[in-house]
Design an enzyme around this catalytic site. Structure first.
Site, PDB file in Angstrom:
ATOM      1  N   ASN A  58     -35.567 -65.281 -11.640  1.00 38.02           N
ATOM      2  CA  ASN A  58     -35.326 -66.157 -12.782  1.00 38.02           C
ATOM      3  C   ASN A  58     -36.551 -66.041 -13.681  1.00 38.02           C
ATOM      4  OD1 ASN A  58     -34.982 -68.190 -14.617  1.00 38.02           O
ATOM      5  ND2 ASN A  58     -34.979 -69.871 -13.136  1.00 38.02           N
TER       6      ASN A  58
ATOM      7  N   LYS B 118     -37.105 -67.207 -16.513  1.00 35.84           N
ATOM      8  CA  LYS B 118     -37.340 -68.387 -17.367  1.00 35.84           C
ATOM      9  C   LYS B 118     -37.658 -67.915 -18.793  1.00 35.84           C
ATOM     10  CE  LYS B 118     -38.413 -70.976 -13.264  1.00 35.84           C
ATOM     11  NZ  LYS B 118     -39.124 -72.057 -12.613  1.00 35.84           N
TER      12      LYS B 118
ATOM     13  N   HIS C  23     -30.125 -75.691 -12.949  1.00 35.50           N
ATOM     14  CA  HIS C  23     -31.544 -75.579 -12.585  1.00 35.50           C
ATOM     15  C   HIS C  23     -32.246 -76.905 -12.885  1.00 35.50           C
ATOM     16  CE1 HIS C  23     -35.707 -74.322 -12.489  1.00 35.50           C
ATOM     17  NE2 HIS C  23     -35.303 -73.267 -11.809  1.00 35.50           N
TER      18      HIS C  23
ATOM     19  N   GLU D  53     -34.976 -77.589 -14.153  1.00 38.29           N
ATOM     20  CA  GLU D  53     -35.593 -77.664 -15.482  1.00 38.29           C
ATOM     21  C   GLU D  53     -34.558 -78.034 -16.541  1.00 38.29           C
ATOM     22  OE1 GLU D  53     -37.482 -73.824 -15.291  1.00 38.29           O
ATOM     23  OE2 GLU D  53     -38.814 -74.607 -13.736  1.00 38.29           O
TER      24      GLU D  53
ATOM     25  N   GLU E  53     -33.416 -75.590  -4.339  1.00 40.02           N
ATOM     26  CA  GLU E  53     -34.720 -75.528  -4.981  1.00 40.02           C
ATOM     27  C   GLU E  53     -35.347 -76.921  -5.002  1.00 40.02           C
ATOM     28  OE1 GLU E  53     -35.031 -71.741  -7.580  1.00 40.02           O
ATOM     29  OE2 GLU E  53     -34.568 -73.440  -8.854  1.00 40.02           O
TER      30      GLU E  53
ATOM     31  N   GLY F   5     -42.815 -73.756  -9.073  1.00 40.84           N
ATOM     32  CA  GLY F   5     -43.968 -73.470  -9.923  1.00 40.84           C
ATOM     33  C   GLY F   5     -45.234 -74.190  -9.510  1.00 40.84           C
TER      34      GLY F   5
ATOM     35  N   SER G   5     -41.572 -71.434  -5.291  1.00 39.08           N
ATOM     36  CA  SER G   5     -42.811 -70.782  -4.873  1.00 39.08           C
ATOM     37  C   SER G   5     -42.612 -69.747  -3.752  1.00 39.08           C
ATOM     38  CB  SER G   5     -43.872 -71.814  -4.494  1.00 39.08           C
ATOM     39  OG  SER G   5     -44.189 -72.629  -5.615  1.00 39.08           O
TER      40      SER G   5
END
Ligand code: 13P
Length: 251
Positions: free
Chosen positions: A9, A11, A95, A97, A167, A173, A212
């Site tokens: 991904n 991003k 996701h 985010e 996730e 991250g 991660s």
């Protein structure tokens, strides 16, 4: 045997020149891996050039988001038909985010999931809890609700044409990976919950871990019985790391 998948991904990173170098390295680094076991989900504007580079390789490509609507006056949105025009296989939906930064609730996520499948594309449905939710002991409840919103709209059988990515938000991250056992526990919770509704769908469902994942922890994570590959953020932008992670999946 169920399919394993490592997907990058990207991003909102990269530019044409960097992507070119990254993809050249990845293409030559994964040539011997099974077809359909590696994918990259890239920003919309790069999809045509990524298609051009990957179309004769064993690497699939996809998008990180899509509109839930077919077409119409939705300024700034991109439809599943458009993604189909450019050979995408996968679309990430839900996701964290997008859920937290762009206000996508479970209803919108479920609608996007349905739109993706309707177009013949495969959704990578992300679920996961925040640190506060984990500490409050509500991880399973949160993930159960995220999954149920999709199952309520699309039906449990739809998961035979989907990938789930667990996730944990606190691991994205942050450099804090879930331990292999922590991840396995949730993967097993997801699979067994689905099995109560359809055992064969659950058994064949690819459940990725994301958060991660790095070259140095992928082997132990992917060795767990219910972890079927990974959804990779930061490390998917470093060719040697991403290649190592793809190879870890084959172990
Ligand atoms: P990181 O691998 O950078 O933690 O990101 C994970 C992720 O969000 C993949 O979708």
């Amino acid at each position: 045997m169920r399919k394993k998948l490592v997907a990058g991904n990207w991003k909102m990173h990269g530019n044409l020149a960097e992507n070119n170098d990254l993809l050249n390295a990845i293409i030559s680094g994964v040539t011997e891996l099974r077809s359909e076991s590696v994918a990259v989900c890239v920003p919309y504007p790069f999809i045509p050039s990524v298609q051009d580079k990957l179309k004769k390789t064993n690497i699939a490509w996809g998008a990180q988001n899509v509109s839930q609507y077919d077409k119409g006056a939705y300024t700034g949105e991109v439809s599943t038909t458009m993604l189909n025009d450019f050979g995408c296989s996968y679309v990430i939906v839900g996701h964290s985010e997008r859920r937290t930064l762009f206000g996508e609730d479970s209803k919108i996520v479920a609608e996007k999931y349905v739109a993706v499948q309707k177009a013949g594309l495969t959704p990578i449905l992300c679920v996961g809890e925040t640190l506060e939710q984990r500490e409050a002991g509500t991880t399973e409840q949160v993930i159960g609700e995220q999954l149920n919103a999709v199952i309520a709209l699309a039906g449990v059988d739809s998961l035979s044409k989907a990938v789930i990515a667990y996730e944990p938000v606190w691991a994205i991250g942050t450099g804090k990976t879930a331990t292999p056992q922590q991840a396995q526990d949730i993967h097993s919770f997801i699979r067994s919950g689905i099995a109560t509704q359809n055992a064969s769908v659950a058994e064949n469902l690819t459940i990725q871990y994301g958060g991660s994942v790095k070259a140095n922890n992928a082997i132990e994570l992917f060795a767990m019985p219910d972890i079927d590959g990974g959804l990779i953020g930061g490390a998917s932008l470093i060719a040697s790391d991403f290649i190592a992670i793809c190879h870890a999946m084959q172990n």
